[in-house]
Design a protein around this motif. Structure first.
Motif, PDB file in Angstrom:
ATOM      1  N   ILE A  81       0.918  -1.139   0.007  1.00 24.27           N
ATOM      2  CA  ILE A  81       0.103   0.119  -0.123  1.00 24.27           C
ATOM      3  C   ILE A  81       0.834   1.287   0.072  1.00 24.27           C
ATOM      4  CG2 ILE A  81      -1.927  -1.215   1.165  1.00 24.27           C
ATOM      5  CD1 ILE A  81      -1.123   0.065   3.836  1.00 24.27           C
ATOM      6  N   GLN A  82       2.254   1.116   0.447  1.00 19.44           N
ATOM      7  CA  GLN A  82       3.089   2.271   0.254  1.00 19.44           C
ATOM      8  C   GLN A  82       3.380   2.707  -1.156  1.00 19.44           C
ATOM      9  OE1 GLN A  82       3.837   4.157   2.767  1.00 19.44           O
ATOM     10  NE2 GLN A  82       2.575   2.677   4.341  1.00 19.44           N
ATOM     11  N   THR A  83       3.730   1.624  -2.013  1.00 22.12           N
ATOM     12  CA  THR A  83       4.183   1.910  -3.497  1.00 22.12           C
ATOM     13  C   THR A  83       3.071   1.492  -4.514  1.00 22.12           C
ATOM     14  OG1 THR A  83       5.067  -0.356  -3.591  1.00 22.12           O
ATOM     15  CG2 THR A  83       6.300   1.491  -2.736  1.00 22.12           C
ATOM     16  N   GLY A  84       2.084   0.872  -4.151  1.00 24.47           N
ATOM     17  CA  GLY A  84       1.071   0.166  -5.167  1.00 24.47           C
ATOM     18  C   GLY A  84       1.560  -1.104  -6.030  1.00 24.47           C
ATOM     19  N   GLU A  85       2.778  -1.660  -5.528  1.00 27.83           N
ATOM     20  CA  GLU A  85       3.357  -2.535  -6.105  1.00 27.83           C
ATOM     21  C   GLU A  85       2.673  -4.018  -5.899  1.00 27.83           C
ATOM     22  OE1 GLU A  85       7.678  -5.055  -6.176  1.00 27.83           O
ATOM     23  OE2 GLU A  85       7.408  -3.285  -4.806  1.00 27.83           O
ATOM     24  N   LEU A  86       2.551  -4.803  -6.863  1.00 35.19           N
ATOM     25  CA  LEU A  86       1.797  -6.034  -6.679  1.00 35.19           C
ATOM     26  C   LEU A  86       2.826  -6.941  -6.193  1.00 35.19           C
ATOM     27  CD1 LEU A  86      -0.498  -8.173  -7.341  1.00 35.19           C
ATOM     28  CD2 LEU A  86       0.545  -8.358  -9.329  1.00 35.19           C
ATOM     29  N   VAL A  87       2.443  -7.522  -4.880  1.00 32.18           N
ATOM     30  CA  VAL A  87       3.236  -8.184  -4.122  1.00 32.18           C
ATOM     31  C   VAL A  87       3.218  -9.782  -4.461  1.00 32.18           C
ATOM     32  CG1 VAL A  87       4.279  -8.830  -1.678  1.00 32.18           C
ATOM     33  CG2 VAL A  87       3.400  -6.492  -2.324  1.00 32.18           C
ATOM     34  N   ASN A  88       2.059 -10.269  -4.467  1.00 35.66           N
ATOM     35  CA  ASN A  88       2.001 -11.795  -4.611  1.00 35.66           C
ATOM     36  C   ASN A  88       0.638 -11.759  -5.448  1.00 35.66           C
ATOM     37  OD1 ASN A  88       2.320 -14.544  -4.236  1.00 35.66           O
ATOM     38  ND2 ASN A  88       2.687 -14.295  -2.116  1.00 35.66           N
ATOM     39  N   THR A  89       0.472 -13.047  -5.963  1.00 38.71           N
ATOM     40  CA  THR A  89      -0.895 -13.473  -6.630  1.00 38.71           C
ATOM     41  C   THR A  89      -1.156 -14.853  -6.322  1.00 38.71           C
ATOM     42  OG1 THR A  89      -0.356 -11.906  -8.215  1.00 38.71           O
ATOM     43  CG2 THR A  89      -2.043 -13.506  -8.847  1.00 38.71           C
ATOM     44  N   PHE A  90      -2.516 -15.165  -6.069  1.00 41.87           N
ATOM     45  CA  PHE A  90      -2.964 -16.442  -5.871  1.00 41.87           C
ATOM     46  C   PHE A  90      -3.822 -16.741  -6.833  1.00 41.87           C
ATOM     47  CE2 PHE A  90      -2.725 -16.537  -0.682  1.00 41.87           C
ATOM     48  CZ  PHE A  90      -1.139 -16.536  -1.014  1.00 41.87           C
ATOM     49  N   THR A  91      -3.944 -17.748  -7.512  1.00 39.17           N
ATOM     50  CA  THR A  91      -5.025 -18.183  -8.365  1.00 39.17           C
ATOM     51  C   THR A  91      -6.181 -19.142  -7.921  1.00 39.17           C
ATOM     52  OG1 THR A  91      -3.103 -18.525  -9.940  1.00 39.17           O
ATOM     53  CG2 THR A  91      -5.329 -19.520 -10.591  1.00 39.17           C
ATOM     54  N   GLY A  92      -7.338 -18.263  -8.170  1.00 42.32           N
ATOM     55  CA  GLY A  92      -8.636 -18.974  -7.817  1.00 42.32           C
ATOM     56  C   GLY A  92      -8.960 -20.001  -8.718  1.00 42.32           C
ATOM     57  N   THR A 104      -9.506 -13.898   8.648  1.00 36.55           N
ATOM     58  CA  THR A 104      -9.536 -14.423  10.035  1.00 36.55           C
ATOM     59  C   THR A 104      -8.605 -13.226  10.978  1.00 36.55           C
ATOM     60  OG1 THR A 104      -7.684 -15.934   9.841  1.00 36.55           O
ATOM     61  CG2 THR A 104      -9.795 -16.716   9.912  1.00 36.55           C
ATOM     62  N   PRO A 105      -9.360 -13.060  12.449  1.00 41.31           N
ATOM     63  CA  PRO A 105      -8.709 -11.837  13.036  1.00 41.31           C
ATOM     64  C   PRO A 105      -7.079 -12.223  13.235  1.00 41.31           C
ATOM     65  CG  PRO A 105     -10.898 -12.379  13.762  1.00 41.31           C
ATOM     66  CD  PRO A 105     -10.634 -13.385  12.952  1.00 41.31           C
ATOM     67  N   ASP A 106      -6.564 -13.466  13.158  1.00 40.43           N
ATOM     68  CA  ASP A 106      -5.294 -13.601  13.387  1.00 40.43           C
ATOM     69  C   ASP A 106      -4.431 -13.333  12.253  1.00 40.43           C
ATOM     70  OD1 ASP A 106      -6.056 -15.864  12.041  1.00 40.43           O
ATOM     71  OD2 ASP A 106      -5.494 -17.236  13.667  1.00 40.43           O
ATOM     72  N   GLY A 107      -5.060 -13.318  11.195  1.00 41.85           N
ATOM     73  CA  GLY A 107      -4.514 -13.026   9.905  1.00 41.85           C
ATOM     74  C   GLY A 107      -4.001 -14.193   9.167  1.00 41.85           C
ATOM     75  N   LYS A 108      -4.155 -15.367   9.672  1.00 40.06           N
ATOM     76  CA  LYS A 108      -3.447 -16.506   8.913  1.00 40.06           C
ATOM     77  C   LYS A 108      -4.271 -17.146   7.981  1.00 40.06           C
ATOM     78  CE  LYS A 108      -1.363 -18.147  13.517  1.00 40.06           C
ATOM     79  NZ  LYS A 108      -1.351 -19.313  14.387  1.00 40.06           N
ATOM     80  N   TYR A 109      -5.575 -16.595   7.869  1.00 41.43           N
ATOM     81  CA  TYR A 109      -6.197 -17.502   6.817  1.00 41.43           C
ATOM     82  C   TYR A 109      -7.000 -16.283   6.225  1.00 41.43           C
ATOM     83  CZ  TYR A 109      -5.374 -21.815   9.107  1.00 41.43           C
ATOM     84  OH  TYR A 109      -4.712 -22.785   9.648  1.00 41.43           O
ATOM     85  N   LEU A 110      -7.503 -16.472   4.991  1.00 42.06           N
ATOM     86  CA  LEU A 110      -8.240 -15.606   4.021  1.00 42.06           C
ATOM     87  C   LEU A 110      -9.522 -16.648   3.473  1.00 42.06           C
ATOM     88  CD1 LEU A 110      -8.996 -12.982   2.502  1.00 42.06           C
ATOM     89  CD2 LEU A 110      -7.639 -14.056   0.676  1.00 42.06           C
ATOM     90  N   ALA A 111     -10.614 -16.078   3.899  1.00 41.64           N
ATOM     91  CA  ALA A 111     -11.912 -16.804   3.305  1.00 41.64           C
ATOM     92  C   ALA A 111     -12.678 -16.069   2.197  1.00 41.64           C
ATOM     93  CB  ALA A 111     -12.874 -16.854   4.563  1.00 41.64           C
ATOM     94  N   VAL A 112     -12.809 -17.037   1.149  1.00 41.38           N
ATOM     95  CA  VAL A 112     -13.335 -16.358  -0.186  1.00 41.38           C
ATOM     96  C   VAL A 112     -14.483 -16.905  -0.318  1.00 41.38           C
ATOM     97  CG1 VAL A 112     -12.821 -16.046  -2.640  1.00 41.38           C
ATOM     98  CG2 VAL A 112     -10.896 -15.824  -0.911  1.00 41.38           C
ATOM     99  N   LEU A 126      -2.634 -18.514   4.308  1.00 39.57           N
ATOM    100  CA  LEU A 126      -1.692 -17.432   3.635  1.00 39.57           C
ATOM    101  C   LEU A 126      -0.274 -17.840   3.693  1.00 39.57           C
ATOM    102  CD1 LEU A 126      -3.785 -14.237   4.735  1.00 39.57           C
ATOM    103  CD2 LEU A 126      -3.834 -15.516   2.623  1.00 39.57           C
ATOM    104  N   GLN A 127       0.151 -18.409   4.501  1.00 45.90           N
ATOM    105  CA  GLN A 127       1.568 -18.910   4.831  1.00 45.90           C
ATOM    106  C   GLN A 127       1.975 -19.984   3.806  1.00 45.90           C
ATOM    107  OE1 GLN A 127       3.020 -20.112   8.657  1.00 45.90           O
ATOM    108  NE2 GLN A 127       5.109 -20.075   8.088  1.00 45.90           N
ATOM    109  N   LYS A 128       1.036 -21.003   3.769  1.00 45.74           N
ATOM    110  CA  LYS A 128       1.395 -22.174   2.873  1.00 45.74           C
ATOM    111  C   LYS A 128       0.737 -21.835   1.291  1.00 45.74           C
ATOM    112  CE  LYS A 128       1.161 -25.601   6.488  1.00 45.74           C
ATOM    113  NZ  LYS A 128       0.268 -26.745   7.038  1.00 45.74           N
ATOM    114  N   LYS A 129       0.168 -20.820   1.077  1.00 48.85           N
ATOM    115  CA  LYS A 129      -0.502 -20.478  -0.098  1.00 48.85           C
ATOM    116  C   LYS A 129      -1.289 -21.237  -0.824  1.00 48.85           C
ATOM    117  CE  LYS A 129       3.498 -17.287  -0.797  1.00 48.85           C
ATOM    118  NZ  LYS A 129       4.471 -16.747  -1.753  1.00 48.85           N
ATOM    119  N   ARG A 130      -2.047 -21.920  -0.021  1.00 51.28           N
ATOM    120  CA  ARG A 130      -2.892 -23.113  -0.532  1.00 51.28           C
ATOM    121  C   ARG A 130      -4.478 -23.146   0.290  1.00 51.28           C
ATOM    122  NH1 ARG A 130      -2.948 -27.897   2.487  1.00 51.28           N
ATOM    123  NH2 ARG A 130      -1.323 -28.185   4.051  1.00 51.28           N
TER     124      ARG A 130
END
Length: 259
Positions: A81-92, A104-112, A126-130
């Motif tokens: 968010i400081q530079t607008g640079e794309l850092v990572n991409t997951f494929t849905g 999730t509040p602990d930041g470990k998971y993203l629910a989609v 998010l750590q294992k990217k799967r």
């Protein structure tokens, strides 16, 4: 004579550079102060260029200080968010449109949430990217929201609101409600779920029993979006008439008094 010529040239160069610098400053100021009609301030200057696909949802990952977007091209993107640079991409999923997301509040998971009849909610590690877990049915991936205990998730489809246990993916409750536009759990009351409707009013539920415990409805006012305060004591609503603030503890079946 030669020294005088050098001095004159130097003065001209300095003057032209100064004029150029002033022009740059003037142009920058003009860009900063040029606002759309009715706007008073511009906040932020970074653009997240995710391509031609339509942006579906955006969130903020507190732990990494990154913005996260989902788009119509079925990619999940992480941005600096400081530079607008794309850092990572997951494929849905290539076959299913993504609808909404929440961390999730602990930041470990993203629910989609996905537009599919089976396993319409997926949890990304998010750590294992799967994807580590998937559950849900009947295209119930709209407006994902987690309660303050991080144990239960609410979502909806076009005709019903669902409550899920995050750990097991089990459906705990279902309420037939049509015309729903958004859902939010209270940040402090783990049992309080607020539901907004396309008609412009809000209704509060004790989701354990899914009984209605109050609503906010105003004559000739259509609320379009809402958010709880961090302490959960107030709720902020937007309508075409402006910002409305309500004391959540004051609502009742007939309506609520503005604070």
């Amino acid at each position: 004579m030669y020294l005088r010529l050098i001095a004159v040239v130097s003065m001209l160069l300095f003057a032209s550079q100064n004029v150029f610098a002033q022009r740059i400053v003037r142009d920058v100021r003009a860009k900063k102060t040029t606002l759309p009609a009715g706007a008073t301030h511009r906040i932020g200057s970074i653009q997240l260029r995710h391509g031609a696909s339509n942006l579906l949802d955006i969130g903020f990952h507190e732990q990494s200080k990154q913005a996260v977007t989902i788009a119509g091209d079925k990619f999940i993107r992480f941005w600096n968010i400081q530079t607008g640079e794309l850092v990572n991409t997951f494929t849905g999923d290539e076959d299913d449109e993504m609808l909404s997301m929440t961390f999730t509040p602990d930041g470990k998971y993203l629910a989609v949430g996905r537009n599919t009849t089976q396993k319409s909610i997926v949890l990304w590690d998010l750590q294992k990217k799967r994807i580590t877990r998937s559950f849900g049915n009947n295209r119930s991936g709209y407006n994902l929201t987690l309660n303050s205990e991080n144990a239960y998730m609410a979502s909806r489809n076009k005709s019903s609101v669902f409550i899920w246990e995050v750990k097991s993916g089990s459906e705990l409750a279902k309420k037939n409600l049509s015309g729903v536009s958004n859902l939010r759990f209270s940040p402090t009351n783990a049992k309080l779920l607020c539901v907004s409707f396309e008609a412009g009013h809000l209704q509060f539920f004790d989701w354990v029993s899914f009984s209605s415990i109050g609503e906010i409805r105003e004559k000739d006012i259509k609320f379009t979006s809402f958010a709880f305060s961090q302490d959960g004591g107030k709720i902020y609503l937007i309508s075409e008439k402006g910002l409305h603030i309500y004391d959540v503890s004051a609502f009742n079946a007939e309506g609520a008094s503005s604070a």
